[in-house]
Design a protein around this motif. Structure first.
Motif, short mmCIF file in Angstrom:
data_model
loop_
_atom_site.label_atom_id
_atom_site.label_comp_id
_atom_site.label_asym_id
_atom_site.label_seq_id
_atom_site.Cartn_x
_atom_site.Cartn_y
_atom_site.Cartn_z
N TRP A 22 6.28 -0.87 -12.71
CA TRP A 22 6.71 -0.79 -11.61
C TRP A 22 7.68 0.35 -11.25
CZ3 TRP A 22 8.98 -4.90 -7.80
CH2 TRP A 22 9.11 -4.38 -6.45
N HIS A 60 6.32 3.79 -11.46
CA HIS A 60 5.81 4.25 -10.00
C HIS A 60 6.99 4.65 -9.28
CE1 HIS A 60 1.47 3.47 -10.04
NE2 HIS A 60 1.80 2.37 -10.93
N ARG A 61 8.18 3.62 -9.22
CA ARG A 61 9.42 3.88 -8.30
C ARG A 61 9.95 5.23 -8.72
NH1 ARG A 61 11.24 0.65 -4.96
NH2 ARG A 61 13.71 1.43 -5.47
N THR A 107 7.66 8.14 -7.27
CA THR A 107 8.01 8.20 -5.89
C THR A 107 9.37 8.84 -5.21
OG1 THR A 107 6.70 6.29 -5.36
CG2 THR A 107 8.03 6.71 -3.83
N CYS A 137 9.01 5.62 3.36
CA CYS A 137 10.07 5.06 2.46
C CYS A 137 10.85 3.99 2.86
CB CYS A 137 10.74 6.48 2.05
SG CYS A 137 10.12 7.83 0.96
N LEU A 160 9.20 0.88 2.10
CA LEU A 160 9.39 0.64 0.52
C LEU A 160 10.56 0.06 0.37
CD1 LEU A 160 7.49 3.69 -0.65
CD2 LEU A 160 6.44 1.15 -0.37
N ALA A 180 11.11 -3.67 -1.34
CA ALA A 180 11.18 -3.79 -2.68
C ALA A 180 12.31 -4.73 -3.28
CB ALA A 180 11.31 -2.28 -3.48
N TRP A 212 17.11 4.04 -2.29
CA TRP A 212 16.32 3.88 -3.15
C TRP A 212 16.76 3.33 -4.45
CZ3 TRP A 212 11.00 4.16 -2.23
CH2 TRP A 212 10.31 4.21 -3.60
N ASN A 223 1.39 -1.33 -2.33
CA ASN A 223 1.81 -0.44 -1.11
C ASN A 223 2.47 0.75 -1.43
OD1 ASN A 223 2.37 -0.61 1.72
ND2 ASN A 223 4.40 -1.17 1.15
N GLU A 224 3.31 0.88 -2.32
CA GLU A 224 4.03 2.09 -2.58
C GLU A 224 2.88 3.21 -3.39
OE1 GLU A 224 7.30 3.67 -5.78
OE2 GLU A 224 7.63 1.49 -5.44
N HIS A 263 1.54 4.39 -0.12
CA HIS A 263 2.30 5.52 0.70
C HIS A 263 2.68 6.73 -0.08
CE1 HIS A 263 2.50 2.70 3.92
NE2 HIS A 263 3.40 1.85 3.50
N ARG A 264 2.61 6.53 -1.28
CA ARG A 264 3.00 7.64 -2.12
C ARG A 264 1.58 8.66 -2.02
NH1 ARG A 264 4.26 5.85 -7.15
NH2 ARG A 264 2.24 6.29 -7.87
#
Length: 173
Positions: free
Chosen positions: A25, A28-29, A32, A59, A62, A66, A103, A146-147, A150-151
């Motif tokens: 994860w 992925h973050r 993003t 964003c 997210l 998160a 973030w 979901n991330e 949206h990415r």
């Protein structure tokens, strides 16, 4: 010969460790975050295509999910600081720099609470944010999915601006 050894529910459910899932994860973050950084400031707040929300709005969704989501997974406390019954997401701050600070704070919250989630907890049923029932592991998967979704929208936005986005595979694992 018995080909079905006795396996506990928790052992049966483990494909990767929670630490490996967290690293996945966070990869992925990190990707993003790269997209946020390369996105032009004006378009970050204004560009819409086909009725999609701005990347800034995406964003904020997210961010709102998160950190509080992992805290809820770890503690069972799904309290959110928003009064809107439809779970409208927080308004984006005025600059990308401020949004990136949010973030990064969310990433710290994830890092703080994720290790507190036991293997057994991942198998428990809960109701995320008081509205979304399911197993805790499913909530984690949803947050990641979901991330990624949206990415993908942000990739469309960047390409529409003639900007080559970072490669989707360019993330630490």
């Amino acid at each position: 010969m018995d080909t079905n050894p006795t396996i506990t529910k928790t052992e049966e459910a483990v494909m990767i460790s929670p630490i490996q899932m967290l690293a996945h994860w966070q990869g992925h973050r990190a990707l993003t975050r790269k997209l946020i950084e390369v996105f032009p400031e004006k378009e970050f707040y204004e560009l819409r295509i086909g009725g999609m929300r701005t990347f800034a709005e995406l964003c904020m969704e997210l961010i709102d999910i998160a950190g509080p989501g992992v805290k809820g997974m770890a503690t069972g406390d799904w309290h959110i600081d928003q009064s809107d019954e439809d779970m409208a997401h927080s308004k984006a701050p005025e600059t990308k720099k401020e949004l990136l600070a949010l973030w990064d704070a969310g990433t710290e919250t994830i890092d703080q609470y994720w290790p507190r989630i036991s293997l057994e907890r991942f198998q428990e049923q809960d109701v995320a944010f008081g509205r979304y029932p399911g197993p805790v592991y499913g909530m984690a998967l949803y947050f990641i999915d979901n991330e990624i979704h949206h990415r993908g929208q942000a990739y469309v936005y960047l390409r529409s601006l003639g900007i080559e986005p970072p490669a989707f595979w360019d993330r630490p694992n």
